[in-house]
Design an enzyme around this catalytic site. Structure first.
Site: not given
Ligand code: 9MR
Length: 391
Positions: A179, A226
Site C-alpha cells: 500500500e 501488494n
Molecule cells: O485483517 C487485519 C486486521 O486484523 C488488522 O487489525 C488490520 C490493521 O490495519 O490489518 C488487517 O489486514 C490488512 C492487511 O494487512 C493489509 N490490507 C488491508 C487489510 C485490512 O485492513
C-alpha cells in the site's frame, strides 16, 4: 513444497460434486437452530477448495488469525483442509515481530510456518514494509517518527534482512511493500518516503531498497508489491503499473503484484481480469491476495447499534456471490495468476465490521463456521472452469 496429486482426485471430485447440491440453501448456511460446529458434514464429504484447485495448479489460500488457529478446532480444521496456502493475518507485521526495539518475537509466526509445513501448504509472507501496524517505538501514526532519516533507512534495512533471513527458505511469496500509493496515484507520504526524500533521494527509492535487501536475504522467495484498488482501472492502478515498470527497468527483483481484492457490492465489479492481464503482460506474476466481498447487513434486533452477518436483502447476497465467482474466474483466466487468497475464514473473524459500520458478511463461512453459498460457488467455479495450468 508441492502438494501431491492423488490419481483419483478428479474422479472423486466429480462424484462428490454430483452427489451434493451445487449451492447450499440459506437455511444450510445461516440456520439459527443450535449449529453443530463439530460435525462439518458438508466439508468432510465434499472435495475441498484446495483439491479442486489442483486441476489448474492454482493455490487457494486464507489469511490466518493466530489467536484462533490451534485453539479453535473447527477454525483450524477449515484452514488445514480447505487451503493450500496460508497468510498470517497479522503476526509477521513489524509491530508484532519487534514490539520492543531490538527484541524479536517470532513465536506466533513460527507456529504458522510449522503448521503449513505439516499441512503441505505454502506461505505468503505478509508484510515487510507498510505504513500501518508499525511498532510504536518507531512510529505511532505511520507518518511521523523521532528517528533521523538515516536511522529510518538503517532500521528498515535491519528489519527486512532480519525478518526475511529468519524465514529463509520457508516463504513462497513475500509481500515486500504494501500500500505505497494513494487512490489518486500519488505516493503515500509515510515515514519511509519522507526519510528517503530528506536523504536527497526519490521518496519511492525505499521500495527498490526493500526488494533488493529481501532478495539478498532469500533469493528463492517470490517478491511482491501488494495493494488495494488495483482491481479497478484508474489513477492508482495506472500509477502502480507505471511504477513496477520502473522497478523492472532498474533491475529490481520484483516477481509479482498482489491485488488485495477487498470488494464491496455498492461499488460495482471491477475491471479485474484486464488489470491482472496487463500486469502479467509485463512478465510479472499476479495474485489475488486478500479477497473479501462485503455488503450491507441486517441490524441485530437483540443489540441496538450492532449488526448481524446476514445481508440486508437476497439481492445483495446474490451480488456477493456473483462477485466471488467473478474474482476467481478472473484469476483462473490469467495463467500468471498463481494464488487466490481470501482474507479470513469466517464472518465473525473478519476485519470488516470493525471498519465499515453496517457492512459485513464478507467471507466464505458464517459466524458458526458453516460454509456459505459463496463457498460452494467457488467450488463450482474451480470445477467447471477450463483454465490454463500454472506451473
Ligand atoms: O485483517 C487485519 C486486521 O486484523 C488488522 O487489525 C488490520 C490493521 O490495519 O490489518 C488487517 O489486514 C490488512 C492487511 O494487512 C493489509 N490490507 C488491508 C487489510 C485490512 O485492513
Amino acid at each position: 513444497m508441492r502438494i501431491r496429486q492423488p490419481l483419483l482426485v478428479a474422479a472423486l471430485a466429480a462424484a462428490a460434486l454430483a452427489a451434493t447440491p451445487a449451492v447450499a440453501t440459506a437455511s444450510d448456511v445461516r440456520g439459527t437452530d443450535a449449529p453443530d460446529r463439530s460435525a462439518h458434514s458438508v466439508l468432510s464429504t465434499q472435495p475441498s477448495l484446495r483439491i479442486l484447485a489442483q486441476r489448474s495448479g492454482l493455490k487457494v489460500g486464507t489469511a490466518v488469525n493466530m489467536d484462533l488457529y490451534g485453539s479453535d478446532a473447527a477454525y483450524t480444521r477449515i484452514v488445514d483442509q480447505q487451503f493450500s496456502t496460508v497468510t498470517p493475518e497479522n503476526v509477521m507485521k513489524w509491530q508484532l515481530v519487534e514490539p520492543t526495539q531490538g527484541t524479536y518475537d517470532w513465536a506466533a509466526a513460527d507456529r504458522l510456518v510449522a503448521a503449513a509445513r505439516d499441512n503441505q501448504q505454502l506461505v505468503r509472507g505478509h508484510t515487510l514494509v507498510w505504513h500501518s501496524q508499525l511498532p510504536s517505538w518507531l512510529s505511532t501514526d505511520g507518518t511521523t517518527t523521532t528517528f533521523t532519516p538515516q536511522q529510518v533507512r538503517d532500521l528498515l534495512h535491519k528489519h527486512v534482512v532480519d525478518e526475511v533471513s529468519h524465514f529463509r527458505g520457508q516463504i513462497w511469496q513475500w509481500d515486500v511493500v504494501n500500500e505505497a500509493f494513494n487512490d489518486d496515484g500519488t505516493p503515500r507520504q509515510d515515514i519511509f518516503y519522507k526519510a528517503y526524500q530528506a536523504l536527497g533521494m526519490n521518496g519511492l527509492d525505499y521500495i527498490a531498497d526493500a526488494f533488493r535487501w529481501a532478495h539478498q536475504a532469500d533469493p528463492h522467495a517470490l517478491l511482491f508489491y501488494n495493494d488495494y484498488n488495483l482491481e479497478f482501472t484508474g489513477a492508482k492502478s495506472n500509477a502502480v503499473y507505471a511504477f513496477v515498470q520502473q522497478l523492472q527497468a532498474a533491475g529490481v527483483p520484483i516477481a509479482g503484484v498482489g491485488f488485495q481484492g477487498h470488494l464491496d457490492t455498492q461499488y460495482g465489479f471491477p475491471d479485474l481480469q484486464n488489470n491482472l492481464q496487463r500486469f502479467a503482460a509485463l512478465g510479472l506474476k499476479v495474485a489475488l491476495t486478500e479477497v473479501d466481498v462485503r455488503t450491507f447487513v441486517q441490524p441485530d434486533p437483540a443489540k441496538p447499534g450492532s449488526y448481524t452477518d446476514v445481508p440486508l436483502t437476497p439481492a445483495l447476497q446474490a451480488t456477493q456471490e456473483s462477485y466471488w465467482k467473478q474474482t476467481l474466474q478472473a484469476c483462473l483466466a490469467v495463467r500468471s495468476c498463481i494464488s487466490y487468497t481470501v482474507w479470513g475464514v469466517a464472518d465473525s473473524n473478519s476485519w470488516i465490521p470493525g471498519v465499515f459500520a453496517g457492512e459485513g458478511a464478507a467471507l466464505l463461512f458464517d459466524d458458526n463456521l458453516q460454509p456459505k453459498p459463496q463457498y460452494q460457488d467457488l467450488r463450482q467455479v474451480l470445477w467447471t472452469t477450463r483454465a490454463p495450468h500454472r506451473g
